[in-house]
Design a protein around this motif. Structure first.
Motif, PDB file in Angstrom:
ATOM      1  N   ARG A  24       0.782  -1.195  -0.068  1.00 28.51           N
ATOM      2  CA  ARG A  24       0.072   0.197  -0.095  1.00 28.51           C
ATOM      3  C   ARG A  24       0.949   1.316  -0.158  1.00 28.51           C
ATOM      4  N   THR A  25       1.835   1.283   0.746  1.00 24.91           N
ATOM      5  CA  THR A  25       2.840   2.514   0.704  1.00 24.91           C
ATOM      6  C   THR A  25       4.395   1.784   0.444  1.00 24.91           C
ATOM      7  N   CYS A  29       7.021   2.736   5.757  1.00 18.83           N
ATOM      8  CA  CYS A  29       6.074   2.537   6.762  1.00 18.83           C
ATOM      9  C   CYS A  29       4.760   3.404   6.526  1.00 18.83           C
ATOM     10  N   GLU A  30       3.636   2.970   6.479  1.00 23.67           N
ATOM     11  CA  GLU A  30       2.285   3.388   6.365  1.00 23.67           C
ATOM     12  C   GLU A  30       2.239   4.276   7.672  1.00 23.67           C
ATOM     13  N   ASP A  31       2.397   3.752   8.611  1.00 16.18           N
ATOM     14  CA  ASP A  31       1.850   4.295   9.893  1.00 16.18           C
ATOM     15  C   ASP A  31       3.043   5.532  10.136  1.00 16.18           C
ATOM     16  N   LEU A  33       5.023   7.000   8.270  1.00 13.89           N
ATOM     17  CA  LEU A  33       4.717   8.145   7.180  1.00 13.89           C
ATOM     18  C   LEU A  33       3.787   9.117   7.657  1.00 13.89           C
ATOM     19  N   ARG A  34       2.663   8.554   8.170  1.00 18.28           N
ATOM     20  CA  ARG A  34       1.337   9.428   8.567  1.00 18.28           C
ATOM     21  C   ARG A  34       1.947  10.267   9.945  1.00 18.28           C
ATOM     22  N   HIS A  50      -0.372  -4.115   3.694  1.00 16.62           N
ATOM     23  CA  HIS A  50       0.352  -2.935   4.735  1.00 16.62           C
ATOM     24  C   HIS A  50       1.691  -3.030   5.007  1.00 16.62           C
ATOM     25  N   GLY A  52       4.947  -1.961   7.321  1.00 21.10           N
ATOM     26  CA  GLY A  52       4.940  -1.811   8.473  1.00 21.10           C
ATOM     27  C   GLY A  52       6.308  -1.620   8.856  1.00 21.10           C
ATOM     28  N   HIS A  61       5.283  -1.058  14.039  1.00 17.43           N
ATOM     29  CA  HIS A  61       3.891  -0.960  13.367  1.00 17.43           C
ATOM     30  C   HIS A  61       3.579  -2.165  12.758  1.00 17.43           C
ATOM     31  N   HIS A  65       0.257  -3.908  13.485  1.00 21.62           N
ATOM     32  CA  HIS A  65      -0.938  -4.198  12.635  1.00 21.62           C
ATOM     33  C   HIS A  65      -1.413  -5.754  12.566  1.00 21.62           C
TER      34      HIS A  65
END
Length: 93
Positions: A24-25, A29-31, A33-34, A50, A52, A61, A65
């Motif tokens: 997804r990203t 790491c998706e989280d 990055l957020r 995901h 992570g 993460h 997850h």
């Protein structure tokens, strides 16, 4: 790890692994990055894609997850690495 897997080394959680999973990203790491946090290494959830961060990263993460959504199998998302890990059994998958 239990011997109830049927075949030695056959992780029953492998049923969660999808062949068509897409990161997804892929950029990180998706989280992290957020929230703007650094990471050490990346892991890819083989159920939903995901991305992570690893257990050596400050926020862990990938493990979070797996526990939150019940997706037990990840693989390394690091270049040149091809191993998988099951968070339920705490073993290579």
């Amino acid at each position: 790890m239990t011997a109830a897997w049927g075949r030695v080394g056959q992780d029953p959680h492998l049923t969660f692994v999808r062949d068509d999973v897409v990161p997804r990203t892929p950029e990180g790491c998706e989280d992290c990055l957020r929230i703007g946090s650094p990471w050490v290494h990346l892991r890819l959830c083989l159920t939903c894609g995901h991305v992570g961060c690893c257990d050596s990263s400050p926020n862990r993460h990938a493990r979070a997850h797996a526990g939150l959504v019940g997706h037990p199998i990840i693989r390394s998302f690091e270049p040149g690495e091809n191993w998988r890990w099951c968070y339920v059994d705490e073993a290579l998958a």
